[in-house]
Structures are given as structure tokens and as C-alpha cells.
Design a protein around this motif. Structure first.
Motif, short mmCIF file in Angstrom:
data_model
loop_
_atom_site.label_atom_id
_atom_site.label_comp_id
_atom_site.label_asym_id
_atom_site.label_seq_id
_atom_site.Cartn_x
_atom_site.Cartn_y
_atom_site.Cartn_z
N THR A 201 0.82 -1.20 0.00
CA THR A 201 0.00 0.00 0.00
C THR A 201 0.86 1.26 0.00
O THR A 201 1.88 1.31 0.68
N PHE A 202 0.39 2.25 -0.75
CA PHE A 202 1.00 3.58 -0.76
C PHE A 202 -0.10 4.62 -0.70
O PHE A 202 -1.19 4.42 -1.24
N ALA A 203 0.20 5.73 -0.05
CA ALA A 203 -0.66 6.92 -0.11
C ALA A 203 0.05 7.91 -1.03
O ALA A 203 1.21 8.23 -0.80
N VAL A 204 -0.64 8.32 -2.07
CA VAL A 204 -0.08 9.31 -3.00
C VAL A 204 -0.86 10.60 -2.81
O VAL A 204 -2.05 10.68 -3.14
N GLY A 205 -0.19 11.60 -2.25
CA GLY A 205 -0.82 12.90 -2.04
C GLY A 205 -0.71 13.73 -3.31
O GLY A 205 0.36 13.80 -3.92
N VAL A 206 -1.83 14.31 -3.73
CA VAL A 206 -1.86 15.16 -4.92
C VAL A 206 -2.45 16.51 -4.56
O VAL A 206 -3.12 16.67 -3.53
N ARG A 207 -2.20 17.49 -5.41
CA ARG A 207 -2.64 18.87 -5.15
C ARG A 207 -4.15 18.96 -4.96
O ARG A 207 -4.64 19.67 -4.10
N ALA A 208 -4.93 18.24 -5.76
CA ALA A 208 -6.39 18.25 -5.70
C ALA A 208 -6.89 16.97 -6.35
O ALA A 208 -6.11 16.23 -6.94
N ARG A 209 -8.18 16.73 -6.25
CA ARG A 209 -8.76 15.55 -6.93
C ARG A 209 -8.73 15.81 -8.43
O ARG A 209 -9.49 16.64 -8.94
N LEU A 210 -7.87 15.11 -9.13
CA LEU A 210 -7.63 15.31 -10.55
C LEU A 210 -7.74 13.99 -11.29
O LEU A 210 -7.67 12.92 -10.68
N PRO A 211 -7.90 14.03 -12.61
CA PRO A 211 -7.97 12.79 -13.39
C PRO A 211 -6.67 12.00 -13.27
O PRO A 211 -5.59 12.58 -13.17
N PHE A 212 -6.80 10.68 -13.32
CA PHE A 212 -5.61 9.82 -13.30
C PHE A 212 -5.86 8.59 -14.15
O PHE A 212 -7.00 8.23 -14.46
N ARG A 213 -4.76 7.97 -14.56
CA ARG A 213 -4.83 6.71 -15.29
C ARG A 213 -3.80 5.76 -14.70
O ARG A 213 -2.85 6.19 -14.04
N VAL A 214 -4.00 4.47 -14.98
CA VAL A 214 -3.08 3.44 -14.52
C VAL A 214 -2.70 2.59 -15.73
O VAL A 214 -3.58 2.16 -16.50
N LEU A 215 -1.41 2.34 -15.89
CA LEU A 215 -0.90 1.51 -16.98
C LEU A 215 -0.13 0.34 -16.38
O LEU A 215 0.54 0.50 -15.36
N VAL A 216 -0.22 -0.81 -17.02
CA VAL A 216 0.60 -1.96 -16.65
C VAL A 216 1.55 -2.19 -17.82
O VAL A 216 1.10 -2.39 -18.96
N LEU A 217 2.85 -2.14 -17.54
CA LEU A 217 3.86 -2.27 -18.58
C LEU A 217 4.78 -3.43 -18.28
O LEU A 217 5.13 -3.67 -17.12
#
Length: 187
Positions: free
Chosen positions: A154-170
Motif C-alpha cells: 500500500t502507498f498513499a499518494v498525495g496530490v494537489r487536488a482531486r484530478l484525473p488519473f490513469r493506470v498503466l501496466v507495462l
């Protein structure tokens, strides 16, 4: 009288401009391009299955339209669940929000351990430690390790605001694989 005529003319021109802006934005809303072509959204994303390939590295990168967090594994991994909300440490249940910078929190659950077959840690962070230096990043503010328990990391990723995101598996390099989290700078 000349001032009144000039003011009337200016009012007519301004009214025309306002009407033109309103109609062009209404007409253009269906054809307006998204920021950098991004249409990702901010809903939770999940995929894949549990793997025993351990996490070996976490790194970040800045791009013109988004910030990136890369989780690299020593083998094939495709399982994750990532969404906005509170993140808890694995095995303890301690909330990470008080320890994570940013206006919004992405909880990252990777379906792979951060330890090897002998249960030795494969990343250099302890629970609650910051995994990246994010100085001068426009969007991602923090990456905090939440631990690894029963094959999940588990990780907590802090971002500036609730913004769009995507996830890629490479896949690659070599036998390694990566789960990549991109967070847009804006909507």
C-alpha cells in the motif's frame, strides 16, 4: 449627446461580444479539446490478480501534462486498486492522511508484496516513510509507504487536488513489470 452615442455603441458591441462568447462556448463545448487530450476521469480503477513478484523500486517523473509514479516489480504483476480516499497501513489500520502532503489522497493497493520469499523487505522504506522527493512537481505532492501484508503493498499518494488519473501496466525491462500511475495537472 456624443458621449451618449459613444456609450450606446460600446454597449451594443459588448452585448454582441457577450452573445458571441456564449454561443461559441455552447457550440464549442461538444468539440472542445480536453486538457492535453486527457479524458481519464477520477473514478477508482482496479484490475489484475495477486502476484508473488516483489516490488523493487518506486520512482517518479514530471511530464508536460501529468506527474507520474512508477512501481517496478521483479516479475510479472498486473494487479492494483487505485482510487481517491483514505489510505490505511497494511496490517495495522493506521490512517496515512495526517502524514501525507496534498489536498487529495490516492490510495494505491498493489496486488504484490514488498518482500521476498524469506520475508525480507525489497524496498528501502519503513511504514510511514516518504518514498520520493517531489520538489517542484506541479501535481503529485507525496508518496508514502503504507506497508506490505499478506501479499498486498500500500502507498498513499498525495496530490494537489482531486484530478484525473490513469493506470498503466507495462512489461519490461527484462522480466520486470511496472504499474504506472499518471495524475493530470488539471481537468
Amino acid at each position: 449627446m456624443r458621449i451618449r452615442s459613444a456609450l450606446t455603441a460600446v454597449a451594443v458591441v459588448l452585448a454582441g461580444l457577450v452573445a458571441g462568447v456564449g454561443s461559441s462556448s455552447a457550440a464549442g463545448s461538444s468539440s472542445a479539446a480536453a486538457y492535453c487530450g486527457i479524458t481519464w476521469g477520477s473514478a477508482e480503477k482496479s484490475a489484475g490478480t495477486l502476484s508473488d513478484a516483489p516490488l523493487t523500486e518506486v520512482r517518479t517523473g514530471r511530464h508536460d501534462c501529468y506527474d507520474r509514479v512508477v512501481f517496478e516489480f521483479a516479475g510479472p504483476v498486473d494487479g492494483y486498486a487505485i482510487g481517491y480516499g483514505e489510505t490505511w497501513t497494511e496490517g495495522e489500520g493506521l490512517a496515512l492522511s495526517p502524514y501525507t502532503a496534498g489536498g487529495a489522497l490516492l490510495r494505491v493497493s498493489l496486488r504484490a508484496p514488498a518482500y521476498d520469499d524469506a520475508h525480507q523487505g525489497t524496498v528501502p522504506y519503513a511504514v510511514g516513510e516518504h518514498a520520493a522527493n517531489l520538489l517542484r512537481y506541479p501535481t503529485v505532492r507525496d508518496v508514502v509507504f503504507g506497508g506490505s501484508f499478506e501479499g498486498y503493498s500500500t502507498f498513499a499518494v498525495g496530490v494537489r487536488a482531486r484530478l484525473p488519473f490513469r493506470v498503466l501496466v507495462l512489461t519490461g525491462p527484462g522480466t520486470h513489470s511496472r504499474i504506472v500511475l499518471d495524475v493530470a495537472h488539471q481537468w
